[in-house]
Each structure stands twice: as C-alpha cells, then as structure tokens.
Design an enzyme around this catalytic site. Structure first.
Site, short mmCIF file in Angstrom:
data_model
loop_
_atom_site.label_atom_id
_atom_site.label_comp_id
_atom_site.label_asym_id
_atom_site.label_seq_id
_atom_site.Cartn_x
_atom_site.Cartn_y
_atom_site.Cartn_z
N HIS A 18 -6.06 2.49 15.22
CA HIS A 18 -5.40 2.58 13.91
C HIS A 18 -3.96 2.09 14.00
CE1 HIS A 18 -4.06 4.30 10.08
NE2 HIS A 18 -3.09 4.91 10.73
N TYR A 41 9.08 3.85 3.66
CA TYR A 41 8.95 4.49 4.96
C TYR A 41 10.06 4.16 5.95
CZ TYR A 41 7.32 0.76 8.11
OH TYR A 41 7.25 -0.34 8.91
N LYS A 50 2.69 10.56 1.26
CA LYS A 50 1.78 11.44 2.00
C LYS A 50 1.78 12.87 1.47
CE LYS A 50 0.86 8.65 5.67
NZ LYS A 50 -0.47 8.43 6.26
#
Lengths: 424, 424
Positions: free
Chosen positions: A129, A238, A247
């Site tokens: 990921h 971010y 998030k």
C-alpha cells in the site's frame, strides 16, 4: 504464543451453532465485545459463541461490566479466563444449565464499540500500500527512506470511531483541482481502507518503554477496522503534518475482539526480504522472528444500493492477508510506540494501516484498485465504481485457518455511506 | 463578545489578594480548573480568585464536580454562572460568609489537568513559525501552498498531556545523522513549543458541521500549552504522515482555563495581510473579521538546574502575542475541524500551534531561536543553550491588558526535563 487445549479442534460446545463448520465463532475462538439487549442502556461484556452472545457477568466469571477493566487483566488472568470459558462452554460441562440463562441470540442484541477507545493511532505497516500510494502522491519518491527503519504511524481521532453498522454521511471539505482555487465541496473520492485494529490490554506507565520481548503481553486482541478516507481532501491538506479531515469524519470497527490467545495457532515466521535492513535491536527479538506474523485472510465486499434493492449479494472486490501485507509486526508497533516513554492505556486502538497484498487485485483501497480513479471496477448488475457512491456499503471480513485447527472468524465490519444533508 | 458589568475595572472582591495589582486572578478573570485538597482523591471544580481557589460545588452554584459537564453548559448558562460568581465574590456580597468556607489557599492544593481531555488536535496557526520551520525542514519550499487556505492541523496524543508541574523524562527514539544509519538514542534536540490550548465546551453531533457564526459558542476558554518536541526524532520520522513519537512523550497544560467571557475585552480585529487570499466562506464571518483575534501577551522563561540551585530566577527567552502570531482564529479552527462532520466533545483540546511573533526574538521554540542549534542563547550565570538540557524547566506565562480594564493572567504552565533512566 502457546497452543493449549482450548485450541483442540475436536472440542464441541453445547451451544450447537458453535459447532457448525461455517461459524466465525466456534468454541476455539471466544472473542470479547460489548452488547446490550433491547431496552437496556448499559453496555455489558459479551463473548461470541456460534450465533449467540454469552453475558460474561451472568456466568459469574467477572463481577463487573467494564470491558476496559477486563482488557487490563494480567496475561495469566486472561489465559485463566479463556480456559474457564472454554471449559464452561464445552459439551457436557456442568455450567451448561446455569449459562444457558446467560445467552442472548446475537441478532437480537445491539453490538457496540468493543470498548471505550482512549487514544487511537493509525500505523502504516502495509508496504505494498505504501509503495502504490507513494507512487500516486509522489511519483519520483514512492517509498520514503525512513519506511524500512521506522514503523510509521500517526495519531487519529477517537471520537469518530463507529460501531459496525452505524452509517455516516459523505463528508465535505476543501478540494483543489490543479488549475483552480480551492473550494468547499462534498468529497468526490470517498474510499475505504482495509485494516486490522489492534487493541491494547494492559497499559504502561509514562516514561517506561515496553520492550519487544514483552510487547505481546500488552496486546488484548484484534478486530477488523475500516479507515474511511476522502482522497481529494487528503491530497490537498496532508502536507506537512499528515492527514486530518480526510480521515477523521468516520472509522468503523467490528464488534468482536479476537484475542491474542485465540490467534496462537495462526502465527507465522516474520521474515524480512533479502537485502532489506535488519530492524534496530529494540524492534527485534527471536520470538518476533520466529512467530511475529499472523496469518489472517481478509476480504472486502461492496454492495451498492441498487444491488441491495435487487437482492444481489455483496461483491468481493479484494482479498488480502495480514501476514503478506505487513512490513511490521504487532509486537514491533507496541515497542516502537512506547520507546519514547509514551503511555498506552487499556482500550487504546492501533490501526494497522491499509493491508494491501503484493498483487494489484489484493489492494486494500479503491485508490489502489482503480489507480486513483483512472480505472473502474464493474459490479454484478453492471454498475461501475472508481470511488464510493452514496448508498454503497463496504463489509470487511476475516478469518484464520490452518490444517489441524478449527477455522475462526472475525465477524463483520460494515457501514453504509449516506448522502450528505443539504449544505447549510 | 459582550463586555458586561463583570469586566468593570472598579470591581473589588472581599478576597483581598484578588485586588492586588499584580494578581493573574482578579474578580474580572474567574478561570475554571480542577483541584484537590491534600488527602483527597477526587477532583473538584475550582475557580481561581487572587491566591485562593473557590470550591464551586461548595458555593451551591453547581451540584456536581464534573468539569467536562460544566464545560458543556449552554452559553447562556455559562454567562449566568459567571455573573453569579462575580456577584458572590464582590466586596459587600451577601455570600461572603458562606463562601469563605469554600476557599482554599491555592498553594496548599493540588491543581490537576483542568478537565478530562478526550481528543487532542494540534493546529499550526503560527505563520511566522510555519515559515521559519519550513525553511529549516524544506529550504526550497518553506510555506506550502495550502497554508493560507487550510487551517493545518493534525491529531495528537491525549494520554500524555500532563498537568503543569509534572516532570517528564528525556525521550529516546530513532535519530539519523546525514551519512549514518539510524540508531536508538536519547534526543539531543529537546525543545518546547509556546502554544495556547483552546478547550471545547459544548460538542456537536457526528455529521453536523458548526458554522463559523456559532463557533465561539462551542469554545469554553483558553489555557497555556507547551507541546514538547524532539527535533531530531521529528526530522527523521515525520514524512509522510506527520510528527508522532517526537511529540507524544509529553505535553504540558496550565491549570486554569480563562473563559471566552473573561477574554471579551481583549478581542481585536482579524485582518489578513494585503494580497493574501480571502478565507473561503465557511471560514469567514463579519464577527470574525471584526473581533476574531485575541490580544494575549505570552512569555517563555527558562531556568536551568544550576540557576535554580544558585537562586537565579527564570530568564525570559522569548515574548510573543497570540494576535500577532496567528494566521487563523479560534472560530475558524472550530468551523474547519467540523466542516466534514467530525464530532467534537466537551473537554477536547485544540493546541494553537507554536505562536512565534514576526521578529526572531519572538520565536516560540528553540528550533527557531537558535536556528536549529546553529546559535546559542546565553543564560544568566553564563550557561549556554541550543536545545534543552536535563534539569531545565520551561515556564509559559500569559496575560491580557488593555487601557480601562483590569489585567488578567493565565497562571503558569511549567515543567522540568528529567534525565532518562538508564536504557533497558
């Protein structure tokens, strides 16, 4: 971890549904969570067994209903509790008659968050990921130089962690197209993240690091965890301090914590790829090398509103495995989190990070599965998706199996995206 | 914010120490916190008045000792409570006799964290800090393109926020020199951060954004906050998800929350520098432009162990002001944090971010004051510092003053760095 008589695959329970081959909750599992019967406000500690929930206090094995207190038990006490539960639920047990009165049909009760979550940390252990997403956000610099040295993690929001089944609305936030000024809008890139949630049992005192050799004594168990993400908001917000509003609108956790004791038969050696740096000594131990990994099969299922209304079952869009996906072990996360003296507390939650396998179809997010929306996936019924639409539900499921042992499961971690109310 | 009779500079209290010119806690202030007398375990709600603490429940104005519940009061109820406290503590009040029995000498009681902190978010509103630090970490890219659009923030750790006066030990973590492999060592670059802590009063429901026009109704008040930081750990760990172990070993908060009502006379227009983008509509309101800033003078004092042992008082190493340092207002932070539907809870804490003023001697961290250790500051007695040494204590102080009003103060936010125990 020790494999004891409580893992004997021949064990049968007087709770007949626990003996079915396809149950997540045979007597070899015995996960803990919180439930309340209809009409009751207070949460109770429950143990899943077949299609039933056992009210722990009603068995006499505890005298309270505080899950966080239960989780703080010393490891010996936890193991003794597991043995007592296993003995009491076995076929022929003397407790059967008394404990039958402590059973509730699982589908008739409300399952809540498994405990009060004090602090929530999200890690980033999924190296496939991290590499794929790194390529999308930083094409020239996908895997940063610290990744193979530092178990990267960051703090998340505890107040918006939801019990499985609780819906949430599509969030809005600042979005910025390449050549335009930022604007406030509903996210167009709503995503899931396939994670596991590691729950802390006993805490540690401020200033006292937990060495890796005793790290697992502080882990109570593992649940499924979905860290919903708004990718367009994330890309704009971010830097330099990490994801925030992209998030913290919602995360979903499954109701049952599968204990480290139940997972003992499914441990695997933890091997670093050849050529990678060895972990620093505080992140290394013989036990961790020998059995630090855990073999947990994971699956992501998507069901759109149209599929639900047409009776089409949820469609598997990804399969992965914790052991193949994770570059760091649970024990390494505990040792790293506390090496600076940070105090952990019973009920704290560690998200693992997105657990994508090495192959593209094993990706744990739509961001990866659709290459940031450049491709689509096709659902049964003909709909296509690049990111989530209103009415979509995502269910995470997981299980452990190994020859010679009963398969154990994690239940479901599921939620549905609801449309946002009109903007005020 | 309304300036009412409770701010009248002529008001005097029957608590004589509250009438002294140099007290932080005249009757015009009335901040809230938690205290316990020696030999008592349970925290009580206290109000600072001169050198005394008033036990709120003992006055009959509340019937409980739960600070978070008090903070969740509706704004009208909060204002009514302030009026009752002001009236009862005034010279000649009928309550004097009864309330005298509810007073404790502040120096005789333990002052704790002002409330239970559920979730803690650290913002980054100090534009001079962001620019200076950005230059050190990213010389070619100091202030990122999102800074003037997004009130940058990230989640922090609540379990390691300490009451003023509680010591902590120098943390260890991974450090990496430019040409060497990373290693585990004690931080060599321990720093403070001069911040304010904004405490949430009433929360909001999941999915329901708080519009900027009512954002201040959800703010209970402000305390001093020190976000201790290990700069060497931070530089190595912070990409791509933000600071983690370099921050979560300890933060320190002052005992008294100065309420938004007490701060009403010290509001200032909030003006963006010419040429900067206007805030998006959800971050803009007439009230915010008219009086969004708050004029709070701040000061950082350092006292080394040698100074303490020689009786040399703490030395001022920086002075700053919230209104000059902050690019975003408190109301904008609340509106931004909830625009995605994130649920805030009574007792949540927002760190402001480091509040450095525009001049180098107004910097709110040693990182800035010493240009990342390239320079040193000299202390009275001749010691020099680039970063903090064991035994150093840092005290933050703050106050508000304005012609025609009583000066109010914030008390002290102080802690001492202790040496780490031998590594295990």
């Amino acid at each position: 971890m020790t494999i004891d008589a409580s893992h004997d695959p021949a064990l049968q329970s007087w709770v007949e549904s626990a003996n079915a081959a396809d149950t997540d909750f045979p007597i070899q599992n015995l996960p803990f969570g919180r439930f309340r019967p209809a009409g009751h406000d207070e949460w109770r500690i429950g143990v899943a067994i077949g299609d039933q929930v056992l009210d722990l206090r009603a068995t006499g094995l505890t005298d309270h209903t505080d899950m966080n207190r239960l989780m703080a038990l010393a490891p010996d006490e936890r193991r003794a509790l597991r043995r007592s539960l296993s003995a009491g639920l076995q076929w022929g047990s003397a407790q059967e008659k008394a404990w039958r009165a402590a059973l509730f049909v699982a589908s008739s009760v409300e399952l809540g968050l498994p405990c009060r979550i004090g602090d929530y940390t999200d890690f980033y252990v999924g190296i496939h990921h991290a590499t794929t997403v790194g390529t999308l956000f930083r094409p020239d610099n996908p895997l940063l130089p610290n990744y193979k040295w530092v178990p990267i993690g960051y703090h998340g929001r505890a107040s918006t962690i939801l019990a499985s089944g609780q819906p949430f609305t599509r969030p809005r936030g600042q979005l910025k197209a390449a050549d335009a000024a930022p604007r406030l809008a509903l996210t167009q890139r709503l995503d899931f993240e396939l994670e596991l949630g590691l729950f802390i049992g006993r805490g540690n005192r401020l200033g006292e690091a937990i060495p890796i050799t005793s790290a697992e004594e502080h882990l109570f168990g593992i649940a499924l965890f979905n860290d919903w993400s708004a990718r367009d908001m994330q890309a704009w917000e971010y830097q330099p301090l990490g994801p925030f509003l992209s998030k913290n609108f919602a995360s979903t956790v499954s109701p049952w914590i599968v204990t480290m004791e139940a997972l003992a038969p499914f441990r695997r050696p933890f091997v670093r790829p050849e050529g990678d740096p060895q972990p620093l000594p505080y992140l290394d131990s013989e036990a961790n090398r020998h059995a630090g990994a855990i073999d947990i099969e994971l699956e992501v299922r998507l069901q759109s509103r149209a599929m639900r209304e047409s009776g089409i079952p949820a469609h598997c869009i990804s399969r992965s495995n914790f052991a193949d996906a994770a570059y760091w072990t649970a024990a390494q996360l505990v040792a790293h989190h506390t090496v600076n003296g940070c105090a952990l507390t019973s009920g704290d939650l560690f998200g693992s990070g997105t657990l994508s396998g090495p192959r593209p179809d094993q990706a744990g997010s739509l961001l990866e599965l659709t290459q940031a929306g450049k491709q689509t996936i096709t659902l049964p019924g003909g709909e296509v998706r690049s990111f989530l639409e209103d009415g979509d539900s995502i269910a995470l499921v997981g299980n452990c199996s190994r020859a010679g042992f009963r398969r154990i499961g994690f239940g479901r971690c599921e939620a549905t995206v609801e449309p946002s109310p009109a903007m005020g």
